[in-house]
Motif scaffolding. Structure first.
Motif, PDB file in Angstrom:
ATOM      1  N   PRO A 101       0.822  -1.208   0.000  1.00 52.63           N
ATOM      2  CA  PRO A 101       0.000   0.000   0.000  1.00 52.63           C
ATOM      3  C   PRO A 101       0.856   1.258   0.000  1.00 52.63           C
ATOM      4  CG  PRO A 101      -0.747  -1.551   1.674  1.00 52.63           C
ATOM      5  CD  PRO A 101       0.555  -2.064   1.171  1.00 52.63           C
ATOM      6  N   VAL A 102       0.408   2.248  -0.754  1.00 53.32           N
ATOM      7  CA  VAL A 102       1.111   3.526  -0.836  1.00 53.32           C
ATOM      8  C   VAL A 102       0.162   4.646  -0.384  1.00 53.32           C
ATOM      9  CG1 VAL A 102       2.416   5.122  -2.289  1.00 53.32           C
ATOM     10  CG2 VAL A 102       2.457   2.663  -2.799  1.00 53.32           C
ATOM     11  N   ILE A 103       0.624   5.441   0.570  1.00 58.36           N
ATOM     12  CA  ILE A 103      -0.146   6.584   1.071  1.00 58.36           C
ATOM     13  C   ILE A 103       0.487   7.860   0.553  1.00 58.36           C
ATOM     14  CG2 ILE A 103      -0.965   7.805   3.123  1.00 58.36           C
ATOM     15  CD1 ILE A 103      -0.447   5.238   4.722  1.00 58.36           C
ATOM     16  N   ALA A 104      -0.316   8.747  -0.002  1.00 57.51           N
ATOM     17  CA  ALA A 104       0.162  10.076  -0.384  1.00 57.51           C
ATOM     18  C   ALA A 104      -0.047  11.030   0.784  1.00 57.51           C
ATOM     19  CB  ALA A 104      -0.574  10.586  -1.610  1.00 57.51           C
ATOM     20  N   ARG A 105       1.023  11.671   1.213  1.00 56.51           N
ATOM     21  CA  ARG A 105       0.980  12.697   2.271  1.00 56.51           C
ATOM     22  C   ARG A 105       1.071  14.048   1.562  1.00 56.51           C
ATOM     23  NH1 ARG A 105       4.350  16.273   4.374  1.00 56.51           N
ATOM     24  NH2 ARG A 105       4.488  16.667   6.635  1.00 56.51           N
ATOM     25  N   ILE A 106      -0.046  14.730   1.442  1.00 58.25           N
ATOM     26  CA  ILE A 106      -0.117  15.877   0.535  1.00 58.25           C
ATOM     27  C   ILE A 106      -0.278  17.189   1.309  1.00 58.25           C
ATOM     28  CG2 ILE A 106      -1.368  16.896  -1.406  1.00 58.25           C
ATOM     29  CD1 ILE A 106      -2.380  14.006  -1.983  1.00 58.25           C
ATOM     30  N   HIS A 107       0.580  18.129   0.994  1.00 59.14           N
ATOM     31  CA  HIS A 107       0.457  19.478   1.536  1.00 59.14           C
ATOM     32  C   HIS A 107       0.855  20.451   0.438  1.00 59.14           C
ATOM     33  CE1 HIS A 107       4.768  19.094   1.638  1.00 59.14           C
ATOM     34  NE2 HIS A 107       4.894  20.352   2.024  1.00 59.14           N
ATOM     35  N   GLY A 108       0.378  21.682   0.524  1.00 63.83           N
ATOM     36  CA  GLY A 108       0.753  22.682  -0.464  1.00 63.83           C
ATOM     37  C   GLY A 108       0.283  22.315  -1.857  1.00 63.83           C
ATOM     38  N   ALA A 109       1.122  22.615  -2.851  1.00 62.67           N
ATOM     39  CA  ALA A 109       0.749  22.394  -4.244  1.00 62.67           C
ATOM     40  C   ALA A 109       0.914  20.933  -4.641  1.00 62.67           C
ATOM     41  CB  ALA A 109       1.594  23.277  -5.153  1.00 62.67           C
ATOM     42  N   ALA A 110      -0.122  20.420  -5.307  1.00 63.65           N
ATOM     43  CA  ALA A 110      -0.067  19.097  -5.934  1.00 63.65           C
ATOM     44  C   ALA A 110      -0.667  19.276  -7.326  1.00 63.65           C
ATOM     45  CB  ALA A 110      -0.848  18.071  -5.121  1.00 63.65           C
ATOM     46  N   MET A 111       0.074  19.937  -8.180  1.00 60.98           N
ATOM     47  CA  MET A 111      -0.439  20.402  -9.461  1.00 60.98           C
ATOM     48  C   MET A 111      -0.025  19.471 -10.595  1.00 60.98           C
ATOM     49  SD  MET A 111      -1.716  23.140  -8.107  1.00 60.98           S
ATOM     50  CE  MET A 111      -2.090  24.390  -9.314  1.00 60.98           C
ATOM     51  N   ALA A 112      -0.897  19.332 -11.595  1.00 56.89           N
ATOM     52  CA  ALA A 112      -0.602  18.576 -12.811  1.00 56.89           C
ATOM     53  C   ALA A 112      -0.047  17.190 -12.450  1.00 56.89           C
ATOM     54  CB  ALA A 112       0.342  19.376 -13.704  1.00 56.89           C
ATOM     55  N   GLY A 113       1.245  16.953 -12.677  1.00 58.67           N
ATOM     56  CA  GLY A 113       1.825  15.660 -12.319  1.00 58.67           C
ATOM     57  C   GLY A 113       1.694  15.360 -10.839  1.00 58.67           C
ATOM     58  N   GLY A 114       1.647  16.400  -9.999  1.00 59.10           N
ATOM     59  CA  GLY A 114       1.420  16.203  -8.567  1.00 59.10           C
ATOM     60  C   GLY A 114       0.024  15.683  -8.290  1.00 59.10           C
ATOM     61  N   THR A 115      -0.964  16.161  -9.056  1.00 55.35           N
ATOM     62  CA  THR A 115      -2.314  15.608  -8.964  1.00 55.35           C
ATOM     63  C   THR A 115      -2.301  14.147  -9.392  1.00 55.35           C
ATOM     64  OG1 THR A 115      -3.320  17.775  -9.377  1.00 55.35           O
ATOM     65  CG2 THR A 115      -4.690  15.856  -9.787  1.00 55.35           C
ATOM     66  N   GLY A 116      -1.521  13.850 -10.425  1.00 52.68           N
ATOM     67  CA  GLY A 116      -1.382  12.462 -10.866  1.00 52.68           C
ATOM     68  C   GLY A 116      -0.779  11.577  -9.797  1.00 52.68           C
ATOM     69  N   LEU A 117       0.225  12.086  -9.073  1.00 53.54           N
ATOM     70  CA  LEU A 117       0.819  11.309  -7.988  1.00 53.54           C
ATOM     71  C   LEU A 117      -0.205  11.017  -6.897  1.00 53.54           C
ATOM     72  CD1 LEU A 117       4.385  12.861  -7.522  1.00 53.54           C
ATOM     73  CD2 LEU A 117       3.810  10.612  -8.437  1.00 53.54           C
ATOM     74  N   ALA A 118      -1.050  11.993  -6.596  1.00 48.16           N
ATOM     75  CA  ALA A 118      -2.107  11.760  -5.604  1.00 48.16           C
ATOM     76  C   ALA A 118      -3.032  10.641  -6.064  1.00 48.16           C
ATOM     77  CB  ALA A 118      -2.907  13.046  -5.377  1.00 48.16           C
ATOM     78  N   ALA A 119      -3.342  10.617  -7.359  1.00 44.39           N
ATOM     79  CA  ALA A 119      -4.291   9.645  -7.891  1.00 44.39           C
ATOM     80  C   ALA A 119      -3.742   8.229  -7.945  1.00 44.39           C
ATOM     81  CB  ALA A 119      -4.748  10.074  -9.293  1.00 44.39           C
ATOM     82  N   VAL A 120      -2.424   8.065  -8.123  1.00 41.92           N
ATOM     83  CA  VAL A 120      -1.882   6.702  -8.233  1.00 41.92           C
ATOM     84  C   VAL A 120      -1.681   6.039  -6.877  1.00 41.92           C
ATOM     85  CG1 VAL A 120      -0.770   7.082 -10.462  1.00 41.92           C
ATOM     86  CG2 VAL A 120       0.533   7.498  -8.370  1.00 41.92           C
ATOM     87  N   CYS A 121      -1.683   6.827  -5.805  1.00 38.83           N
ATOM     88  CA  CYS A 121      -1.519   6.237  -4.470  1.00 38.83           C
ATOM     89  C   CYS A 121      -2.823   5.596  -4.005  1.00 38.83           C
ATOM     90  CB  CYS A 121      -1.056   7.302  -3.477  1.00 38.83           C
ATOM     91  SG  CYS A 121       0.610   7.921  -3.803  1.00 38.83           S
TER      92      CYS A 121
END
Length: 263
Positions: A101-121
């Protein structure tokens, strides 16, 4: 393996991969993509690691693509661009298909490819101030490699809006869309991620892996599909006869922790 764009920390059964380009808001370039791909693969081979956390140093999770990388890519041939895009696609696939399992720990900007990283976790936890966007069309591009994952997370109807509008997505909207699972205050982010990681680590390693494979089959399935129902019955029959399930059930009835929680 040493990294120039990442830091990897181990705490018990949890490994945290820190994107470590804070001065550039952890923007993606070819080096970070290669290092992150290999880090995920190495952690999947490490039996001591049960859960992976993906996080960003500095003010942002990941602000998308590195502008210098994009500038150089603009001069690439179509074949060179294809090779570059395939490496990004490989990184996203490695995270999405991670056996752990992979957890995304997100703060600040998660733009474009960062949004993609959030989605794959598998699980995405964000602070109230986190912000997302699919800004590619404003640069004459499209969110192609991240597209399958973002559309899967938020659904095709919402993807139609945000792929085209490129508008900013607040953390609250991201929660409603299903892009993230929880919102927490900045000061509670690490504690909440640690709590979820601890819950995940209680699961049997093989069962977690099989559960993710099951999800991939259910994605296009239907309760009206008799073949799917037959296959899922076969899956539980095979797993129930396995050593891990025998241990888990024995531990439950004997009121003790199973051996994978004691390791």
């Amino acid at each position: 393996m040493s990294h120039s764009t990442l830091e990897i920390e181990h705490s018990g059964k949890v490994a945290t991969i820190w994107l470590n380009r804070p001065e550039l808001h952890n923007a993606l370039n070819e080096v970070l993509i290669a290092e992150l791909t290999e880090a995920i693969r190495q952690l999947n081979r490490n039996d001591a690691v049960r859960v992976i956390v993906l996080a960003g140093r500095g003010k942002s999770f990941c602000a998308g693509a590195d502008l210098d990388w994009m500038r150089r890519a603009a001069g690439y041939s179509e074949q060179e661009n294809l090779a570059d895009a395939q490496k990004l696609a490989g990184m996203l696939k490695a995270i999405y298909r991670s056996a752990k399992p992979v957890i995304a720990r997100i703060h600040g900007a998660a733009m474009a490819g960062g949004t993609g990283l959030a989605a794959v976790c598998d699980i995405a936890i964000a602070t109230d101030a986190a912000k997302f966007a699919l800004t590619e069309v404003r640069l004459g591009l499209i969110p192609a490699t991240i597209g399958p994952y973002v559309a899967d997370a938020i659904g095709p109807r919402q993807a139609r809006r945000y792929f085209l509008s490129a508008e900013r997505i607040t953390a609250g909207t991201a929660l409603k869309l299903g892009l993230i699972h929880e919102l927490v205050s900045d000061e509670l982010l690490d504690a909440r991620v640690a709590e979820i990681a601890d819950e995940l680590a209680k699961g049997a390693p093989g069962a977690l892996r099989e559960a993710k494979l099951l999800l991939s089959e259910l994605r296009e399935g239907s309760p009206w599909d008799d073949q799917l129902l037959e296959r899922t019955a076969g899956r539980i029959a095979a797993i129930r006869a396995g050593e891990e399930a025998r241990e888990g059930l024995a531990a439950f009835f004997e009121k003790r922790a199973p051996n994978w929680q004691q390791q």
